[in-house]
Motif scaffolding. Structure first.
Motif, PDB file in Angstrom:
ATOM      1  N   GLY A  87       0.763  -1.154   0.074  1.00  0.00           N
ATOM      2  CA  GLY A  87      -0.146  -0.016  -0.225  1.00  0.00           C
ATOM      3  C   GLY A  87       0.682   1.302  -0.034  1.00  0.00           C
ATOM      4  O   GLY A  87       0.138   2.286   0.234  1.00  0.00           O
ATOM      5  N   GLU A  88       1.987   1.080  -0.371  1.00  0.00           N
ATOM      6  CA  GLU A  88       2.909   2.448  -0.311  1.00  0.00           C
ATOM      7  C   GLU A  88       3.304   2.892  -1.679  1.00  0.00           C
ATOM      8  O   GLU A  88       4.703   3.129  -2.032  1.00  0.00           O
ATOM      9  N   THR A  89       2.671   2.619  -2.717  1.00  0.00           N
ATOM     10  CA  THR A  89       3.204   2.689  -3.976  1.00  0.00           C
ATOM     11  C   THR A  89       3.471   4.322  -4.457  1.00  0.00           C
ATOM     12  O   THR A  89       4.338   4.653  -5.080  1.00  0.00           O
ATOM     13  N   ALA A  90       2.824   5.266  -3.536  1.00  0.00           N
ATOM     14  CA  ALA A  90       3.032   6.661  -3.688  1.00  0.00           C
ATOM     15  C   ALA A  90       4.557   7.021  -3.082  1.00  0.00           C
ATOM     16  O   ALA A  90       5.091   7.696  -3.924  1.00  0.00           O
ATOM     17  N   LEU A  91       4.906   6.362  -2.035  1.00  0.00           N
ATOM     18  CA  LEU A  91       6.168   6.524  -1.560  1.00  0.00           C
ATOM     19  C   LEU A  91       7.054   5.970  -2.203  1.00  0.00           C
ATOM     20  O   LEU A  91       8.200   6.759  -2.553  1.00  0.00           O
ATOM     21  N   LEU A  92       6.959   4.651  -3.115  1.00  0.00           N
ATOM     22  CA  LEU A  92       7.832   4.313  -3.737  1.00  0.00           C
ATOM     23  C   LEU A  92       8.038   4.891  -5.110  1.00  0.00           C
ATOM     24  O   LEU A  92       9.317   4.907  -5.664  1.00  0.00           O
ATOM     25  N   ARG A  93       7.065   5.538  -5.660  1.00  0.00           N
ATOM     26  CA  ARG A  93       7.114   6.370  -6.872  1.00  0.00           C
ATOM     27  C   ARG A  93       7.921   7.679  -6.585  1.00  0.00           C
ATOM     28  O   ARG A  93       8.861   7.933  -7.390  1.00  0.00           O
ATOM     29  N   SER A 117      -6.864   2.098 -11.329  1.00  0.00           N
ATOM     30  CA  SER A 117      -7.029   3.166 -10.493  1.00  0.00           C
ATOM     31  C   SER A 117      -5.995   4.238 -10.934  1.00  0.00           C
ATOM     32  O   SER A 117      -4.998   4.042 -11.503  1.00  0.00           O
ATOM     33  N   PRO A 118      -6.319   5.605 -11.158  1.00  0.00           N
ATOM     34  CA  PRO A 118      -5.437   6.577 -11.443  1.00  0.00           C
ATOM     35  C   PRO A 118      -4.226   6.656 -10.280  1.00  0.00           C
ATOM     36  O   PRO A 118      -4.335   6.453  -9.263  1.00  0.00           O
ATOM     37  N   VAL A 119      -3.344   7.242 -10.862  1.00  0.00           N
ATOM     38  CA  VAL A 119      -2.066   7.630 -10.108  1.00  0.00           C
ATOM     39  C   VAL A 119      -2.545   8.585  -9.117  1.00  0.00           C
ATOM     40  O   VAL A 119      -3.172   9.602  -9.213  1.00  0.00           O
ATOM     41  N   PRO A 120      -2.325   8.287  -7.798  1.00  0.00           N
ATOM     42  CA  PRO A 120      -2.833   9.223  -6.671  1.00  0.00           C
ATOM     43  C   PRO A 120      -2.162  10.586  -6.612  1.00  0.00           C
ATOM     44  O   PRO A 120      -1.047  10.495  -6.790  1.00  0.00           O
ATOM     45  N   THR A 121      -2.923  11.620  -6.573  1.00  0.00           N
ATOM     46  CA  THR A 121      -2.246  13.107  -6.429  1.00  0.00           C
ATOM     47  C   THR A 121      -1.757  13.216  -5.198  1.00  0.00           C
ATOM     48  O   THR A 121      -2.373  12.542  -4.205  1.00  0.00           O
ATOM     49  N   VAL A 235      -7.823   5.323  11.722  1.00  0.00           N
ATOM     50  CA  VAL A 235      -7.109   6.494  10.876  1.00  0.00           C
ATOM     51  C   VAL A 235      -5.898   6.014  10.113  1.00  0.00           C
ATOM     52  O   VAL A 235      -5.847   6.073   8.938  1.00  0.00           O
ATOM     53  N   LEU A 236      -5.222   5.175  11.031  1.00  0.00           N
ATOM     54  CA  LEU A 236      -3.806   4.447  10.179  1.00  0.00           C
ATOM     55  C   LEU A 236      -4.056   3.639   9.019  1.00  0.00           C
ATOM     56  O   LEU A 236      -3.510   3.599   7.981  1.00  0.00           O
ATOM     57  N   ARG A 237      -5.227   2.822   9.214  1.00  0.00           N
ATOM     58  CA  ARG A 237      -5.466   1.597   8.350  1.00  0.00           C
ATOM     59  C   ARG A 237      -6.082   2.397   7.189  1.00  0.00           C
ATOM     60  O   ARG A 237      -5.724   2.142   6.177  1.00  0.00           O
ATOM     61  N   VAL A 238      -6.787   3.407   7.230  1.00  0.00           N
ATOM     62  CA  VAL A 238      -7.376   4.250   6.080  1.00  0.00           C
ATOM     63  C   VAL A 238      -6.470   4.956   5.382  1.00  0.00           C
ATOM     64  O   VAL A 238      -6.466   4.869   4.092  1.00  0.00           O
ATOM     65  N   ALA A 239      -5.617   5.509   5.904  1.00  0.00           N
ATOM     66  CA  ALA A 239      -4.539   6.365   5.303  1.00  0.00           C
ATOM     67  C   ALA A 239      -3.605   5.455   4.475  1.00  0.00           C
ATOM     68  O   ALA A 239      -3.271   5.840   3.460  1.00  0.00           O
ATOM     69  N   LEU A 240      -3.058   4.315   5.048  1.00  0.00           N
ATOM     70  CA  LEU A 240      -2.253   3.428   4.358  1.00  0.00           C
ATOM     71  C   LEU A 240      -3.135   2.848   3.063  1.00  0.00           C
ATOM     72  O   LEU A 240      -2.100   2.778   2.094  1.00  0.00           O
ATOM     73  N   HIS A 242      -4.860   4.416   1.210  1.00  0.00           N
ATOM     74  CA  HIS A 242      -4.854   5.373   0.031  1.00  0.00           C
ATOM     75  C   HIS A 242      -3.655   5.997  -0.115  1.00  0.00           C
ATOM     76  O   HIS A 242      -3.560   7.021  -0.759  1.00  0.00           O
ATOM     77  N   GLY A 243      -2.581   5.302  -0.107  1.00  0.00           N
ATOM     78  CA  GLY A 243      -1.200   5.535  -0.366  1.00  0.00           C
ATOM     79  C   GLY A 243      -0.582   6.609   0.523  1.00  0.00           C
ATOM     80  O   GLY A 243       0.522   7.401   0.175  1.00  0.00           O
ATOM     81  N   PHE A 244      -1.257   7.068   1.564  1.00  0.00           N
ATOM     82  CA  PHE A 244      -0.293   8.140   2.582  1.00  0.00           C
ATOM     83  C   PHE A 244       0.726   7.660   3.123  1.00  0.00           C
ATOM     84  O   PHE A 244       0.725   6.269   3.466  1.00  0.00           O
TER      85      PHE A 244
END
Length: 267
Positions: A87-93, A117-121, A235-240, A242-244
């Motif tokens: 769930g950390e593709t945004a960080l890896l990107r 799904s689109p690339v998260p902004t 909160v932590l579960r939902v955030a991760l 969604h790529g946060f």
């Protein structure tokens, strides 16, 4: 200190990436010559001062150490091989962009496309929670004609969630059972207030005081949120999901689930 001799091809090279040690070879690090790593460790290129040996031949890079595992595996294998549910593709990107590994950036875009799904902004998520004890007094019936004054402590919790990603904000609201029409201000945040019922407080008195519990989960798996740790865990579960990534914890970074404020970012 400057290394006594530059690393050589064929021999091991140890990198300290954000405090995590990795051992690899120059062939692996320079697999993509146009990348930043390829330029850093190209034969004949002076090692930049920021990569000076930190003792024992370790070269330090001030980036995310956990994500570098996947960077290194891509350099070794030439393909993206992430664990199921990653769930950390945004960080890896963001890390792939820093190292300028274009094939990895392309692979991440393909992965997002395959998921439909689109690339998260870029987005910001902030969750604050505060607890305050309250002593309530009530008349407790001890017999047919006997009442006595009693009291109980009620812990009241107030939370505010702010998120610039509407999809994640909607998921947060759904997780805590907050209907869309409950949001009066129309902004990118919503507030929650709840107070678990103490065992010694009669249910009728609990309702008379206008108190209410907080529930999370879906049908058939509802769980009551009884304190700060349970709230922040959700909160932590939902955030991760969604790529946060977690950016800051207040007041004590070592005590995540008993903190008062969590800040997440997505690049």
């Amino acid at each position: 200190p400057v290394p006594s001799s530059p690393p050589s091809f064929g021999g091991p090279v140890t990198l300290n990436v954000g405090g995590t040690l990795y051992s690899t070879t120059l062939e692996t690090l320079t697999r993509f010559p146009d990348s930043m790593l390829g330029a850093m460790f190209r034969a004949g290129t002076p090692i930049p001062p920021s990569l000076n040996s930190q003792g024992g031949g370790h070269y330090f890079i001030d980036r995310d150490g956990k994500a570098f595992r996947h960077i290194l595996n891509f350099l070794r294998l030439g393909r993206l091989d992430l664990p199921r549910g990653y769930g950390e593709t945004a960080l890896l990107r963001a890390e792939a962009d820093f190292y300028q590994i274009q094939p990895l950036l392309d692979a991440l875009r393909d992965l997002e496309a395959s998921r439909g799904s689109p690339v998260p902004t870029a987005a910001l998520l902030h969750a604050d929670v505060d607890a305050s004890p309250r002593r309530v007094h009530f008349s407790a019936r001890r017999g047919p004609h006997h009442y006595e004054l009693s009291s109980a402590q009620v812990d009241t919790f107030r939370a505010n969630i702010f998120c610039t990603d509407p999809e994640c904000l909607g998921a947060m609201r759904a997780r805590f059972g907050v209907a869309g029409e409950d949001r009066a201000d129309g902004g990118p945040h919503f507030r929650l207030e709840w107070a678990p019922c103490p065992a010694e407080l009669p249910e009728a008195e609990y309702r008379r005081l206008g108190l209410q519990p907080l529930w999370t989960g879906g049908p058939g798996e509802l769980r009551e949120v009884v304190g700060v740790p349970g709230f922040l865990e959700e909160v932590l579960r939902v955030a991760l999901e969604h790529g946060f990534r977690l950016d800051s914890v207040f007041p004590d970074p070592e005590d995540l689930l008993n903190s008062r404020s969590l800040r997440f970012v997505r690049h």
